[in-house]
Design a protein around this motif. Structure first.
Motif, mmCIF file in Angstrom:
data_model
loop_
_atom_site.group_PDB
_atom_site.id
_atom_site.type_symbol
_atom_site.label_atom_id
_atom_site.label_comp_id
_atom_site.label_asym_id
_atom_site.label_seq_id
_atom_site.Cartn_x
_atom_site.Cartn_y
_atom_site.Cartn_z
ATOM 1 N N THR A 115 -44.378 -10.796 41.482
ATOM 2 C CA THR A 115 -42.916 -10.751 41.587
ATOM 3 C C THR A 115 -42.346 -10.193 40.290
ATOM 4 O OG1 THR A 115 -42.976 -12.716 42.990
ATOM 5 C CG2 THR A 115 -40.847 -12.145 42.021
ATOM 6 N N PRO A 116 -41.411 -9.248 40.373
ATOM 7 C CA PRO A 116 -40.820 -8.706 39.141
ATOM 8 C C PRO A 116 -40.064 -9.785 38.374
ATOM 9 C CG PRO A 116 -39.985 -7.557 41.098
ATOM 10 C CD PRO A 116 -40.871 -8.650 41.569
ATOM 11 N N ARG A 117 -40.172 -9.726 37.047
ATOM 12 C CA ARG A 117 -39.487 -10.681 36.169
ATOM 13 C C ARG A 117 -38.026 -10.263 36.037
ATOM 14 N NH1 ARG A 117 -41.089 -14.586 33.125
ATOM 15 N NH2 ARG A 117 -43.260 -14.024 33.405
ATOM 16 N N ILE A 118 -37.138 -11.240 36.126
ATOM 17 C CA ILE A 118 -35.718 -10.998 35.879
ATOM 18 C C ILE A 118 -35.240 -11.987 34.820
ATOM 19 C CG2 ILE A 118 -35.253 -10.149 38.227
ATOM 20 C CD1 ILE A 118 -33.957 -12.918 38.772
ATOM 21 N N ASN A 119 -34.179 -11.645 34.140
ATOM 22 C CA ASN A 119 -33.578 -12.587 33.198
ATOM 23 C C ASN A 119 -32.941 -13.726 33.986
ATOM 24 O OD1 ASN A 119 -34.245 -11.246 30.831
ATOM 25 N ND2 ASN A 119 -32.437 -9.958 30.929
ATOM 26 N N ILE A 120 -33.210 -14.945 33.557
ATOM 27 C CA ILE A 120 -32.626 -16.110 34.220
ATOM 28 C C ILE A 120 -31.200 -16.270 33.688
ATOM 29 C CG2 ILE A 120 -32.809 -18.602 34.598
ATOM 30 C CD1 ILE A 120 -35.856 -18.261 34.040
ATOM 31 N N PRO A 121 -30.210 -16.217 34.573
ATOM 32 C CA PRO A 121 -28.812 -16.343 34.124
ATOM 33 C C PRO A 121 -28.553 -17.660 33.393
ATOM 34 C CG PRO A 121 -28.920 -15.651 36.424
ATOM 35 C CD PRO A 121 -30.313 -16.035 36.016
ATOM 36 N N VAL A 122 -27.645 -17.624 32.451
ATOM 37 C CA VAL A 122 -27.303 -18.789 31.636
ATOM 38 C C VAL A 122 -26.939 -19.979 32.508
ATOM 39 C CG1 VAL A 122 -25.680 -19.687 29.913
ATOM 40 C CG2 VAL A 122 -26.580 -17.377 29.688
ATOM 41 N N GLU A 123 -26.180 -19.752 33.568
ATOM 42 C CA GLU A 123 -25.739 -20.836 34.445
ATOM 43 C C GLU A 123 -26.941 -21.511 35.126
ATOM 44 O OE1 GLU A 123 -24.675 -17.609 34.931
ATOM 45 O OE2 GLU A 123 -22.795 -17.777 33.825
ATOM 46 N N VAL A 124 -27.934 -20.720 35.507
ATOM 47 C CA VAL A 124 -29.129 -21.258 36.167
ATOM 48 C C VAL A 124 -29.958 -22.051 35.161
ATOM 49 C CG1 VAL A 124 -31.299 -20.658 37.336
ATOM 50 C CG2 VAL A 124 -29.172 -19.459 37.920
ATOM 51 N N ARG A 125 -30.110 -21.505 33.953
ATOM 52 C CA ARG A 125 -30.849 -22.210 32.897
ATOM 53 C C ARG A 125 -30.202 -23.569 32.626
ATOM 54 N NH1 ARG A 125 -34.285 -19.520 29.847
ATOM 55 N NH2 ARG A 125 -33.788 -20.694 27.968
ATOM 56 N N LYS A 126 -28.884 -23.563 32.513
ATOM 57 C CA LYS A 126 -28.142 -24.798 32.253
ATOM 58 C C LYS A 126 -28.360 -25.804 33.387
ATOM 59 C CE LYS A 126 -23.529 -26.045 30.686
ATOM 60 N NZ LYS A 126 -22.174 -25.546 30.470
ATOM 61 N N TYR A 127 -28.298 -25.325 34.638
ATOM 62 C CA TYR A 127 -28.502 -26.193 35.795
ATOM 63 C C TYR A 127 -29.898 -26.815 35.768
ATOM 64 C CZ TYR A 127 -29.490 -27.776 40.486
ATOM 65 O OH TYR A 127 -29.877 -28.541 41.555
ATOM 66 N N VAL A 128 -30.948 -26.015 35.498
ATOM 67 C CA VAL A 128 -32.330 -26.525 35.490
ATOM 68 C C VAL A 128 -32.504 -27.559 34.383
ATOM 69 C CG1 VAL A 128 -34.768 -25.908 35.197
ATOM 70 C CG2 VAL A 128 -33.269 -24.461 36.584
ATOM 71 N N PHE A 129 -31.981 -27.282 33.188
ATOM 72 C CA PHE A 129 -32.059 -28.264 32.098
ATOM 73 C C PHE A 129 -31.376 -29.572 32.500
ATOM 74 C CE2 PHE A 129 -32.448 -24.670 28.821
ATOM 75 C CZ PHE A 129 -33.796 -24.879 28.633
ATOM 76 N N GLN A 130 -30.182 -29.478 33.101
ATOM 77 C CA GLN A 130 -29.464 -30.687 33.519
ATOM 78 C C GLN A 130 -30.223 -31.421 34.616
ATOM 79 O OE1 GLN A 130 -25.583 -29.133 34.513
ATOM 80 N NE2 GLN A 130 -24.828 -29.398 32.425
ATOM 81 N N ARG A 131 -30.696 -30.685 35.618
ATOM 82 C CA ARG A 131 -31.446 -31.283 36.730
ATOM 83 C C ARG A 131 -32.669 -32.040 36.217
ATOM 84 N NH1 ARG A 131 -34.746 -27.115 39.958
ATOM 85 N NH2 ARG A 131 -36.038 -27.465 38.120
ATOM 86 N N ASN A 191 -38.318 -22.950 42.045
ATOM 87 C CA ASN A 191 -39.579 -22.622 41.388
ATOM 88 C C ASN A 191 -39.447 -22.669 39.862
ATOM 89 O OD1 ASN A 191 -42.352 -21.840 41.382
ATOM 90 N ND2 ASN A 191 -41.751 -19.746 40.952
ATOM 91 N N LEU A 192 -38.358 -23.226 39.368
ATOM 92 C CA LEU A 192 -38.136 -23.316 37.925
ATOM 93 C C LEU A 192 -38.223 -24.764 37.469
ATOM 94 C CD1 LEU A 192 -35.106 -20.879 37.542
ATOM 95 C CD2 LEU A 192 -37.526 -20.394 37.119
ATOM 96 N N GLN A 193 -38.744 -24.958 36.266
ATOM 97 C CA GLN A 193 -38.846 -26.296 35.686
ATOM 98 C C GLN A 193 -38.621 -26.199 34.180
ATOM 99 O OE1 GLN A 193 -42.789 -27.951 35.957
ATOM 100 N NE2 GLN A 193 -43.776 -26.055 35.330
ATOM 101 N N THR A 194 -38.312 -27.335 33.579
ATOM 102 C CA THR A 194 -38.167 -27.434 32.135
ATOM 103 C C THR A 194 -39.503 -27.846 31.535
ATOM 104 O OG1 THR A 194 -35.862 -28.132 32.381
ATOM 105 C CG2 THR A 194 -36.920 -28.592 30.268
#
Length: 81
Positions: free
Chosen positions: A4-20, A55-58
């Motif tokens: 799968t091609p790598r994309i930059n993870i948007p700031v909002e998504v990063r923030k959501y994953v950290f909070q989750r 598929n994202l985790q901290t």
């Protein structure tokens, strides 16, 4: 299996994953107060994992480096590989 091609993870998504994940490494349990945290793909992109929020985790940087492009065995039951 295609990579799968790598994309930059948007700031909002990063923030959501950290909070989750409660700003805690999902492997060793260290918090943001104890170590540097990063966002990691549970199933690596190189193994067909997706750029989907499920598929994202901290992980702390140390656990992320140890994991490399392997699949964490704790998650095998949740994904069809």
């Amino acid at each position: 299996m295609n990579k799968t091609p790598r994309i930059n993870i948007p700031v909002e998504v990063r923030k959501y994953v950290f909070q989750r994940d409660k700003y805690q490494c999902q492997s060793c349990g260290k918090t943001a107060l104890e170590t540097n945290l990063s966002i990691d793909h549970i199933i690596p992109l190189s193994r067909g994992g997706q750029n989907d929020i499920s598929n994202l985790q901290t992980l702390c940087n140390i656990c992320n480096q140890k994991k490399s492009n392997n699949i964490d065995s704790r998650f095998r039951r949740n994904f069809e590989l």
